[in-house]
Design a protein around this motif. Structure first.
Motif, PDB file in Angstrom:
ATOM      1  N   ALA A 197      30.330  39.369  35.777  1.00  0.00           N
ATOM      2  CA  ALA A 197      30.886  39.827  37.046  1.00  0.00           C
ATOM      3  C   ALA A 197      32.339  39.401  37.206  1.00  0.00           C
ATOM      4  O   ALA A 197      33.181  40.166  37.717  1.00  0.00           O
ATOM      5  N   PHE A 198      32.658  38.195  36.738  1.00  0.00           N
ATOM      6  CA  PHE A 198      34.032  37.720  36.845  1.00  0.00           C
ATOM      7  C   PHE A 198      34.948  38.555  35.967  1.00  0.00           C
ATOM      8  O   PHE A 198      36.071  38.884  36.363  1.00  0.00           O
ATOM      9  N   GLY A 239      39.162  42.577  35.447  1.00  0.00           N
ATOM     10  CA  GLY A 239      39.597  43.879  34.959  1.00  0.00           C
ATOM     11  C   GLY A 239      40.006  44.821  36.067  1.00  0.00           C
ATOM     12  O   GLY A 239      41.016  45.528  35.967  1.00  0.00           O
ATOM     13  N   VAL A 240      39.248  44.827  37.149  1.00  0.00           N
ATOM     14  CA  VAL A 240      39.585  45.691  38.282  1.00  0.00           C
ATOM     15  C   VAL A 240      40.909  45.273  38.908  1.00  0.00           C
ATOM     16  O   VAL A 240      41.739  46.110  39.292  1.00  0.00           O
ATOM     17  N   ALA A 241      41.152  43.940  38.997  1.00  0.00           N
ATOM     18  CA  ALA A 241      42.406  43.448  39.568  1.00  0.00           C
ATOM     19  C   ALA A 241      43.597  43.921  38.743  1.00  0.00           C
ATOM     20  O   ALA A 241      44.638  44.313  39.294  1.00  0.00           O
ATOM     21  N   ARG A 287      20.633  30.123  32.060  1.00  0.00           N
ATOM     22  CA  ARG A 287      21.566  30.686  31.076  1.00  0.00           C
ATOM     23  C   ARG A 287      21.888  32.135  31.425  1.00  0.00           C
ATOM     24  O   ARG A 287      23.048  32.563  31.339  1.00  0.00           O
ATOM     25  N   LEU A 288      20.880  32.898  31.802  1.00  0.00           N
ATOM     26  CA  LEU A 288      21.130  34.288  32.176  1.00  0.00           C
ATOM     27  C   LEU A 288      21.977  34.371  33.442  1.00  0.00           C
ATOM     28  O   LEU A 288      22.835  35.255  33.567  1.00  0.00           O
ATOM     29  N   VAL A 289      21.750  33.448  34.377  1.00  0.00           N
ATOM     30  CA  VAL A 289      22.560  33.436  35.593  1.00  0.00           C
ATOM     31  C   VAL A 289      24.029  33.192  35.248  1.00  0.00           C
ATOM     32  O   VAL A 289      24.938  33.887  35.747  1.00  0.00           O
ATOM     33  N   LEU A 290      24.294  32.199  34.401  1.00  0.00           N
ATOM     34  CA  LEU A 290      25.671  31.911  33.986  1.00  0.00           C
ATOM     35  C   LEU A 290      26.284  33.102  33.264  1.00  0.00           C
ATOM     36  O   LEU A 290      27.464  33.442  33.473  1.00  0.00           O
ATOM     37  N   LEU A 291      25.506  33.741  32.423  1.00  0.00           N
ATOM     38  CA  LEU A 291      26.019  34.865  31.653  1.00  0.00           C
ATOM     39  C   LEU A 291      26.414  36.031  32.558  1.00  0.00           C
ATOM     40  O   LEU A 291      27.498  36.603  32.436  1.00  0.00           O
ATOM     41  N   PHE A 292      25.554  36.378  33.487  1.00  0.00           N
ATOM     42  CA  PHE A 292      25.855  37.516  34.357  1.00  0.00           C
ATOM     43  C   PHE A 292      26.944  37.165  35.372  1.00  0.00           C
ATOM     44  O   PHE A 292      27.676  38.046  35.835  1.00  0.00           O
ATOM     45  N   ALA A 327      35.569  31.776  31.923  1.00  0.00           N
ATOM     46  CA  ALA A 327      35.917  32.803  32.907  1.00  0.00           C
ATOM     47  C   ALA A 327      37.199  32.462  33.652  1.00  0.00           C
ATOM     48  O   ALA A 327      38.130  33.276  33.750  1.00  0.00           O
ATOM     49  N   GLY A 328      37.281  31.234  34.190  1.00  0.00           N
ATOM     50  CA  GLY A 328      38.450  30.861  34.980  1.00  0.00           C
ATOM     51  C   GLY A 328      39.706  30.690  34.160  1.00  0.00           C
ATOM     52  O   GLY A 328      40.818  30.787  34.693  1.00  0.00           O
ATOM     53  N   GLY A 329      39.542  30.445  32.860  1.00  0.00           N
ATOM     54  CA  GLY A 329      40.727  30.275  32.021  1.00  0.00           C
ATOM     55  C   GLY A 329      41.607  31.499  31.981  1.00  0.00           C
ATOM     56  O   GLY A 329      42.831  31.398  31.804  1.00  0.00           O
ATOM     57  N   MET A 330      41.035  32.673  32.150  1.00  0.00           N
ATOM     58  CA  MET A 330      41.838  33.898  32.136  1.00  0.00           C
ATOM     59  C   MET A 330      42.804  33.940  33.313  1.00  0.00           C
ATOM     60  O   MET A 330      43.963  34.353  33.160  1.00  0.00           O
ATOM     61  N   ILE A 331      42.324  33.540  34.485  1.00  0.00           N
ATOM     62  CA  ILE A 331      43.196  33.531  35.657  1.00  0.00           C
ATOM     63  C   ILE A 331      44.351  32.562  35.448  1.00  0.00           C
ATOM     64  O   ILE A 331      45.530  32.879  35.678  1.00  0.00           O
ATOM     65  N   VAL A 332      44.030  31.350  34.978  1.00  0.00           N
ATOM     66  CA  VAL A 332      45.056  30.328  34.761  1.00  0.00           C
ATOM     67  C   VAL A 332      46.050  30.798  33.710  1.00  0.00           C
ATOM     68  O   VAL A 332      47.264  30.582  33.836  1.00  0.00           O
ATOM     69  N   PHE A 333      45.548  31.467  32.679  1.00  0.00           N
ATOM     70  CA  PHE A 333      46.428  31.870  31.578  1.00  0.00           C
ATOM     71  C   PHE A 333      47.353  33.011  31.977  1.00  0.00           C
ATOM     72  O   PHE A 333      48.571  32.941  31.786  1.00  0.00           O
TER      73      PHE A 333
END
Length: 680
Positions: free
Chosen positions: A576-577, A582-584, A567-572, A512-518
């Motif tokens: 959300a991220f 996408g909204v940003a 696992r479900l918590v991490l997935l959701f 998830a965070g890799g997208m911001i860094v990239f």
């Protein structure tokens, strides 16, 4: 058999079929002039020498030292690079740990030292050659310094010299396969740098030419260098059946890499089928025919030699002789292929390597602007990447080969996993060579489609295919201390670094965070502007997606998987991220990499900022479907896990008469009795 039985009627030792090979390199000695003759014949046929002796007729002659020294320095550089790559690769993947690996690393260090000196001489002579400035000309030194400090090509050549020097130092300092593999990355970097200065560096086929040249140089270096290193470190000790068999497999892949990349490079120059009737086209046809014939003969001969080396009746001298015969055939094939390649390189191609009247898209991206995208063109337009296409083909061949190996020995492998792997590789090929790659260079929204497919769709298929599990089952463990694919993968999977990267929380953060860094750092521009950055992007997103999906639903070894609720918590949380990201983008008004997407001059499609906002919607929308599929997969795995636990409990109860339930009921009865007594 008695000593007398082992002799013929003349009193000389009997010569068995297995021992018929020569014990000296006479085959190799005979093959060298044969290879030279093939190369010379190809050159003459192509008319390559027609202007070779008048190259400087209309220019200032830089001197005899440059004229003769530059080709010699180039040959020495290429051979020393090949020996360096071959020695490090054999130490990492082929040779058993111990003296042979130490010798190979020593050879690599010496070869890299020679490579450093030859590359430095080549830099100076090449500068003199390109500027027609004699070595003793006034101001040669300051001009050379300006060349290596301000000109891109000069900086690249100087960088190669530095990389060669560092390689030489490391090869002499490191020990073992791990050190060899780490050091091997450096000459590969140098070959990548050299590829960027090759054919059509400013042409519209730049990326295709760079990828083809890198595959060509890497394959040739490993092919030639591996053979040379076996001879240099001691044929009597290194030419064992295992070593030759492993090198033979590597050589086959190298031959395919050299053949495919060479043909692609030639096709870039020929352009279309109607140009096959030109001199260049005829040579290309000859090269294809020679590649097929020589490759087939070489493979048949190699398999015969390997089989005879593994025969218990083969003596040590006979094995050495077989190695030299193998080396002779390899040199002959290399010479023939190189001869035709040199002839092709010395013949004017039908398509000019210079780009005239470049469009804005060609100036920025290095590619012509594709036509306006339609649904059909997403599947019919291609922007070929030789390295990634070759890797996809190899992945299909290797995986299917492993499944066939399992079935031949009577072991089953689920067909669904094979189908999942094939689908994943096909989708990966489309994302890196098809419409997503074609339009991903000119549309941010298309680039986001490529990103989502690489990070979320391809890994889902690959995880379902369980490639690591197949590798462990299909590839036998090595017993001599060397490291093959099985040993390297398991070492990485069970290492502290591998366990850390595969941890579900770490994988989720990277995913998830890799997208911001990239996207909000210069990494995005680097991936657009450089081929190396593009390869890194593809590898990073695919690998991170695989780690995340494997932590959730995979069966391959590696991560310490948490319970299903976590696992479900991490997935959701990642879902959300993605929505936030996408909204940003959808609501943003600042264009990412404006010097790229803002200067393409597209006559079709939305504006750059509108397309970027559309890309945000793609990131939000496309990312949800694979995430939901992962959630379904986690739920199914959870249900199956509960069912397996229930069946396990039932089987245990049948074996011990439900002793656990009886003990639990007895405990309840005892507590009830204690309570009754207390109250009474």
């Amino acid at each position: 058999m008695t000593p007398t039985d082992a002799r013929n009627r003349t009193g000389r030792p009997a010569r068995t079929a297995a021992a018929s090979g020569p014990a000296s390199p006479s085959w190799l000695v005979a093959a060298l002039p044969a290879a030279v003759l093939v190369a010379f014949a190809a050159l003459v046929a192509a008319g390559a020498f027609s202007g070779a002796f008048t190259a400087f007729a209309s220019f200032t002659d830089p001197g005899a030292v440059v004229r003769w020294g530059a080709p010699v320095a180039t040959v020495v550089t290429e051979l020393s690079v090949a020996v360096t790559v071959g020695a490090l690769a054999l130490a990492a993947f082929v040779l058993p740990q111990g003296p042979l690996v130490d010798r190979a690393l020593g050879v690599a260090g010496v070869a890299a030292g020679l490579w450093t000196l030859a590359a430095l001489v080549q830099l100076v002579l090449r500068f003199s050659w390109s500027t027609y400035l004699p070595l003793d000309a006034e101001g040669f030194g300051p001009t050379l310094m300006e060349y290596v400090s301000t000109i891109t090509v000069g900086r690249t050549y100087l960088g190669i010299v530095v990389v060669a020097a560092v390689t030489a130092a490391l090869a002499l300092l490191v020990r073992g396969p791990v050190g060899a593999l780490t050091t091997l990355a450096l000459p590969l970097v140098a070959l990548g740098m050299q590829s960027s200065t090759g054919h059509a560096a400013g042409a519209a086929s730049h990326d295709l030419a760079v990828s083809a040249l890198f595959l060509h140089l890497g394959g040739a270096a490993l092919w030639i260098g591996g053979l040379a290193v076996i001879a240099l470190i001691g044929v009597r000790h290194a030419a064992t059946p295992d070593v030759i068999s492993r090198y033979s497999g590597i050589a086959l892949w190298c031959f395919l890499a050299v053949a495919v990349s060479g043909l692609v490079s030639a096709w870039v120059r020929i352009g279309s089928l109607d140009k096959l009737n030109t001199d260049y086209g005829v040579l290309l046809i000859v090269k294809v025919a020679l590649l097929v014939v020589l490759g087939g003969l070489g493979w048949l001969h190699r398999t015969t030699v390997v089989a005879r080396l593994a025969s218990p009746t083969t003596t040590r001298n006979a094995a050495i002789g077989l190695f030299w015969r193998l080396a002779a055939v390899e040199v002959g094939v290399m010479g023939a292929v190189s001869g035709v390649a040199v002839a092709l390189g010395s013949t004017a191609p039908p398509v000019s390597e210079e780009v005239a009247d470049s469009t804005p898209a060609e100036i920025v991206t290095g590619h012509p602007l594709p036509p306006e995208p339609t649904l059909a063109r997403w599947f019919t337009e291609f922007q070929w990447d030789v390295i990634l296409a070759f890797a996809c083909a190899a992945a299909l061949v290797v995986y299917v080969g492993w499944t066939v190996r399992l079935r031949r020995r009577g072991d089953a492998w689920p067909v669904g996993r094979t189908i999942a792997w094939c689908l994943g590789i096909v989708v990966l090929f489309w994302a890196t060579n098809g419409g997503a790659a074609t339009y991903g260079h000119v549309l941010f929204s298309a680039h986001m489609v490529q990103h989502m497919v690489l990070a979320m769709v391809v890994p889902l298929f690959l995880v379902l295919a369980a490639p690591v599990t197949l590798l462990v089952r299909a590839v036998p463990a090595r017993k001599d201390g060397s490291r093959g694919p099985r040993e390297w993968v398991l070492t990485l999977v069970h290492s502290a670094w591998g366990r850390f990267m595969a941890h579900p929380v770490v994988a989720a953060v990277l995913f998830a965070g890799g997208m911001i860094v990239f996207y909000f750092t210069p990494l995005f521009e680097l991936a657009l502007d450089t081929y190396a950055g593009h390869l890194w992007m593809v590898a990073h997103f695919t690998l991170v997606g695989y780690l995340f999906a494997n932590a959730l639903i995979g069966v391959d070894p590696g991560p310490s998987r948490p319970g299903y609720p976590l696992r479900l918590v991490l997935l959701f949380a990642t879902m959300a991220f993605h929505a936030f990201f996408g909204v940003a983008l959808t609501s943003g008004t600042a264009l990412l990499v404006p010097e790229w997407f803002g200067l393409l001059g597209r006559p079709w499609g939305p504006s750059a900022i509108e397309d970027q906002q559309k890309g945000g919607a793609v990131a939000w929308g496309i990312g949800e479907l694979p995430t939901l599929l992962l959630a379904v997969g986690v739920a199914i795995s959870w249900t199956r896990s509960d069912a397996r636990e229930a069946r396990r409990t039932d089987r245990k109860a049948e074996r011990d008469g439900d002793a656990e339930l009886e003990a639990y009921n007895a405990m309840l009865a005892e507590k009830a009795e204690q309570t009754r007594r207390t109250e009474g």
